[in-house]
Design an enzyme around this catalytic site. Structure first.
Site, short mmCIF file in Angstrom:
data_model
loop_
_atom_site.label_atom_id
_atom_site.label_comp_id
_atom_site.label_asym_id
_atom_site.label_seq_id
_atom_site.Cartn_x
_atom_site.Cartn_y
_atom_site.Cartn_z
N SER A 58 33.57 -9.00 -23.10
CA SER A 58 32.24 -9.52 -23.37
C SER A 58 32.25 -10.45 -24.58
O SER A 58 32.95 -11.45 -24.59
CB SER A 58 31.25 -8.36 -23.52
OG SER A 58 29.92 -8.78 -23.36
N ASP A 171 29.80 -7.55 -16.69
CA ASP A 171 30.25 -7.31 -18.06
C ASP A 171 31.37 -6.28 -18.14
O ASP A 171 31.27 -5.18 -17.59
CB ASP A 171 29.06 -6.82 -18.90
CG ASP A 171 29.36 -6.77 -20.37
OD1 ASP A 171 30.09 -5.85 -20.79
OD2 ASP A 171 28.87 -7.65 -21.10
#
Length: 265
Positions: A58, A171
């Site tokens: 991320s 993610d």
């Protein structure tokens, strides 16, 4: 890019059997708190440490990609301090799969010198995403850098998933918020790991929790945990303080580590 785990430059086992150590860097996710990674890079540079393997999840993938692409810590610092949310996403006409369109990130990468293939970067790099179908971490270490970064930051509900082949990627923090194991798979024999936030509380088994704890306690891992309590992962206002906090945490951890090595030597 097919999302398969690769280690073209040598497996971790091969690296461990060689005559030199391969220094790795694992950068965790955490929204704007990922600015702490910038301070860590500055501390590593001052200590004369230059990781050859860089893996990020991320927000950690964004900072890690810049470093792997050859930007200096000072260049990354300037870019992060001047960043706006519009550099990463813009509002979507239809927010059914996410509020923001992450394709804006491609324009940002282009302004920084164009979108390279991951395998052509000066440092070995991978971004971590999560496959919604298997709920497993996916190591993206091949193909277009922009696709890998968009997948790694695709927080469900904020950014839409990225489809790569038969994988639906979101993610990476859902499966591996601190990618120590991935850095080792890519050849790192000693890993500096920066934890910004805890793992998600949706880990399917206690066995996974124990494995994460074992990785972080390994003698082949140096953990850095910036003290970010009270600082926002969604606001840019705290970014300068977050960077400084990362720097202080890294300096402290490196000094303790050096002291331990000197006592053993």
């Amino acid at each position: 890019m097919n999302g398969q785990t690769r280690a073209v430059h040598g497996t971790a086992a091969q690296a461990k059997s060689g005559s030199h150590r391969m220094l790795g860097l694992a950068l965790g996710g955490g929204g704007a708190l990922g600015a702490a990674h910038v301070g860590v890079l500055r501390a590593l540079h001052e200590a004369g440490l230059a990781p050859r393997v860089v893996v990020g999840t991320s927000a950690g993938s964004l900072v890690g990609a810049a470093y792997a692409a050859g930007l200096s810590p000072s260049q990354i610092d300037a870019a992060v301090r001047g960043a706006e949310w519009s550099m990463f996403g813009r509002l979507r006409p239809s927010p059914r799969l996410g509020l923001l369109d992450s394709s804006a990130l491609l324009e940002t990468i282009d302004r920084l010198g164009g979108e390279p293939l991951i395998e052509t970067l000066p440092r070995r790099f991978a971004a971590i995403a999560t496959d919604l179908r298997t709920r497993q971490a996916v190591i993206l270490d091949r193909g277009r850098l922009g696709i890998a970064l968009r997948a790694s930051i695709a927080v469900p509900g904020i950014f839409p998933p990225i489809v790569v082949g038969d994988q639906i990627l979101v993610d990476g923090g859902l499966a591996a918020n601190l990618p120590i194991a991935a850095a080792q798979q890519l050849g790192a024999t000693f890993t500096i790991a920066v934890r910004i936030r805890p793992e998600w509380d949706r880990i399917p088994a206690m066995r996974s929790t124990r494995r994460i704890a074992a990785l972080e306690a390994s003698p082949d891992v140096l953990m850095i945990r910036p003290k970010l309590n009270g600082l926002s992962q969604w606001s840019r206002a705290d970014v300068p303080q977050i960077i400084d906090t990362g720097y202080v945490a890294a300096r402290t951890a490196l000094e303790v580590w050096k002291g331990q090595r000197d006592r053993v030597a």
